[in-house]
Design an enzyme around this catalytic site. Structure first.
Site, PDB file in Angstrom:
ATOM      1  CG  HIS A 147      -0.428   0.317   2.508  1.00 28.87           C
ATOM      2  ND1 HIS A 147      -0.073  -0.631   3.424  1.00 28.87           N
ATOM      3  CD2 HIS A 147      -0.171   1.503   3.111  1.00 28.87           C
ATOM      4  CE1 HIS A 147       0.362  -0.057   4.530  1.00 28.87           C
ATOM      5  NE2 HIS A 147       0.318   1.244   4.360  1.00 28.87           N
ATOM      6  CG  ASP A 177      -0.039  -3.977   2.780  1.00 23.44           C
ATOM      7  OD1 ASP A 177       0.089  -3.454   1.660  1.00 23.44           O
ATOM      8  OD2 ASP A 177      -0.082  -3.316   3.842  1.00 23.44           O
ATOM      9  N   GLY A 247       3.425   6.311   8.413  1.00 22.85           N
ATOM     10  CA  GLY A 247       4.751   6.510   7.843  1.00 22.85           C
ATOM     11  C   GLY A 247       5.693   5.391   8.212  1.00 22.85           C
ATOM     12  CG  ASN A 248       6.770   3.706  12.042  1.00 24.29           C
ATOM     13  OD1 ASN A 248       6.313   4.575  12.778  1.00 24.29           O
ATOM     14  ND2 ASN A 248       8.050   3.351  12.082  1.00 24.29           N
ATOM     15  CB  SER A 249       3.403   1.720   5.930  1.00 27.71           C
ATOM     16  OG  SER A 249       2.125   1.387   6.373  1.00 27.71           O
ATOM     17  CB  ILE A 304      -8.455 -26.788  -2.367  1.00 23.79           C
ATOM     18  CG1 ILE A 304      -8.994 -25.994  -1.178  1.00 23.79           C
ATOM     19  CG2 ILE A 304      -7.085 -27.345  -2.083  1.00 23.79           C
ATOM     20  CD1 ILE A 304      -9.130 -26.841   0.085  1.00 23.79           C
ATOM     21  N   GLY A 305     -10.205 -24.261  -3.891  1.00 27.83           N
ATOM     22  CA  GLY A 305     -11.489 -23.776  -4.383  1.00 27.83           C
ATOM     23  C   GLY A 305     -12.664 -24.031  -3.467  1.00 27.83           C
ATOM     24  CB  VAL A 306     -13.494 -24.909  -0.307  1.00 28.59           C
ATOM     25  CG1 VAL A 306     -13.618 -26.236  -1.021  1.00 28.59           C
ATOM     26  CG2 VAL A 306     -12.174 -24.798   0.448  1.00 28.59           C
ATOM     27  CD  GLN A 307     -17.974 -18.839  -0.479  1.00 24.52           C
ATOM     28  OE1 GLN A 307     -18.805 -18.907   0.410  1.00 24.52           O
ATOM     29  NE2 GLN A 307     -18.177 -18.163  -1.592  1.00 24.52           N
ATOM     30  CB  ILE A 308     -13.110 -22.938   4.770  1.00 22.59           C
ATOM     31  CG1 ILE A 308     -11.973 -21.921   4.619  1.00 22.59           C
ATOM     32  CG2 ILE A 308     -12.946 -24.114   3.843  1.00 22.59           C
ATOM     33  CD1 ILE A 308     -10.600 -22.502   4.901  1.00 22.59           C
TER      34      ILE A 308
END
Length: 503
Positions: A147, A177, A247-249, A304-308
């Site tokens: 970011h 990020d 600013g520490n990012s 793997i294609g799942v909602q968990i």
């Protein structure tokens, strides 16, 4: 791994989580604990043969009286990162430009702290932003936050000796990020990413560029590990209490040996300033991501294609599980490795290659660190029986956006007052629409919202409010204490276990 997890009720408030980059619109513009020594014969002294942990702590050889020597060695590797971009003055940021998905806890504060959202004037304006970073090789590779440099047209870094260099963005990873940048040159002072994980209570030192001041050093301890702040499925932050500010990012947090244990990325704050709660990306994550960014310019992850979602005690009870552990599959994605292997909604994934899976977050992180094409064995509970499936990991898509469909509410024809729900028949594709939620009811306490669609109850599909009432009645007859709902919303599909009580 293409997974989504519904926002945790314990996630940090969206109003108080802030990214740390500082941006300016317009061009240019140790104290130690004093252990209590119990006197002889004191009640708190305990029996003579017991372990006196206070005395053991007093005998520890390492009692730092300052961090000057460490800072002197590592500070030259820390850089200030300044970015510049040009955009129409009235444009501000679109959702596509944000580093986190719409609705995430970071979205509002990214607009406030990460990039301006100006609507004043016409034409174009220059926007400058500032963050931190650090060299990890002598030939100029440096780590910072995604970011900080995302969408930057020009990146400059200022070293500790005051010299300024132009930098090139090698690659960024939105999901963690992190970003890798490169400065031309040789013999830059650099630091090493730690090979070990810090313990809670270990001393840490943060170095960075808060508020554009540059070269600022603060110290504290590791407050906690494995923090989930609602940023995504790979959340595994180190919490530190060293003062960290905007600013520490992208700046480093060091241990007392001068190794980088994490990259500072966010703070928890009511006001935007430090209140002593900051979050850093662990070094093991940084190593994995940065290696791929250097080699390929991008990051690929297993999928793997799942909602968990997590297995709560209520869900475990409704499924007849002995303990609340593992990852509950709320929805397999069509034609995904999981769907092709026969994994279905309601399955609970309990192990990965023989190692127990504690929760949904752990499964997401482990799969995400594996290379596409890897063969894995998943242990699970399927229809109440233990089962093992073998599948080959796919590649996590670059972008995954759930379809946000507007629901047209039907005229309600059913109330479930004891649960606090008002229901109406769904559309042709099935389900039952929630048209009203009693804020004092049990359903509201478990996250039900107007517009949610109940897909099935107790493992059986429902197409009308009568189907829901029937399942509730059957559960009462069987003496069940909880009832399992599968619910679809704009955030995805999830299971919710509702206590029946006297309903």
């Amino acid at each position: 791994m293409n997974v989504t997890t519904p926002p945790s009720r314990r996630s940090l408030s969206a109003r108080r989580v802030a990214l740390l980059a500082t941006t300016i619109a317009g061009f240019g513009a140790a104290a130690f604990l004093a252990p209590y020594a119990a006197p002889k014969g004191d009640f708190f002294a305990g029996p003579a043969h017991a372990q006196n942990l206070t005395q053991q702590a007093q005998q520890l050889a390492q009692k730092p009286v300052g961090f000057g020597d460490i800072v002197e060695k590592v500070k030259p590797a820390v850089i200030s990162v300044r970015v510049k971009m040009e955009r129409p003055a009235e444009a501000g940021l679109s959702n596509d430009e944000l580093p986190f998905p719409p609705g995430s806890p970071f979205e509002r504060f990214f607009k406030r702290f990460g990039m301006p959202n100006n609507g004043q004037g016409g034409g174009h304006q220059f926007v400058t932003g500032q963050g931190s970073g650090f060299f990890i090789t002598p030939d100029g590779y440096a780590v910072t936050n995604n970011h900080v440099v995302q969408n930057a047209e020009n990146v400059q870094v200022t070293a500790d000796d005051g010299k300024t260099y132009s930098a090139k963005v090698i690659g960024t990873d939105q999901r963690t990020d992190l970003a890798l940048i490169k400065v031309d040159g040789n013999d830059f002072p650099y630091v090493k990413l730690a090979d070990h994980t810090p313990r809670v209570g270990d001393w840490v030192i943060a170095v960075g560029n808060p508020f554009g001041l540059g070269g600022t050093v603060t110290a504290g301890i590791v407050s906690a590990r494995g923090r989930d702040i609602g940023a995504g499925p790979y959340d595994d932050f180190i919490q530190i209490d060293a003062p960290v500010n905007k600013g520490n990012s992208g700046g480093p947090t060091f241990d007392v040996d001068g190794n980088v244990i994490g990259v500072n990325t966010a703070i928890f704050s009511p006001s935007g300033g430090s209140v002593g709660i900051a979050f850093a990306i662990p070094s093991e994550t940084v190593k994995t991501v940065v290696t791929q960014l250097r080699d390929k310019g991008t990051v690929t992850r297993g999928w793997i294609g799942v909602q968990i979602q997590p297995v709560t005690p209520e869900i475990a009870d409704s499924l007849g599980l002995k303990k609340a552990a593992g990852a509950l599959v709320s929805e397999p994605q069509a034609n995904s490795p999981a769907a092709n292997a026969g994994i279905a909604s309601g399955d609970v994934i309990t192990s990965l290659d023989g190692a127990a899976v504690r929760d949904a977050r752990e499964l997401a992180r482990k799969i995400g660190t594996m290379a596409p094409g890897t063969s894995v064995k998943l242990g699970m509970i399927h229809d109440g029986q233990e089962k093992t499936v073998t599948l080959t990991l796919g590649t996590l898509p670059n972008e995954k956006q759930a379809a946000n469909q507007q629901k047209e509410h039907e005229v309600p024809d059913s109330d479930v007052p004891k649960l606090g729900l008002t229901l109406a028949p769904g559309k042709a594709d099935g389900g039952v629409v929630v048209t009203a939620v009693d804020p004092s009811g049990v359903a509201a306490d478990h996250g039900f919202q107007v517009g949610d669609v109940i897909l099935d109850v107790s493992g059986k599909s429902v197409a009308s409010p009568a189907d829901v009432r029937r399942q509730i009645a059957d559960a009462r007859k069987e003496g069940k204490h909880t009832l399992l709902f599968r619910v679809k919303s704009n955030a995805g599909t999830r299971f919710v276990a509702l206590p029946l009580g006297n309903a």
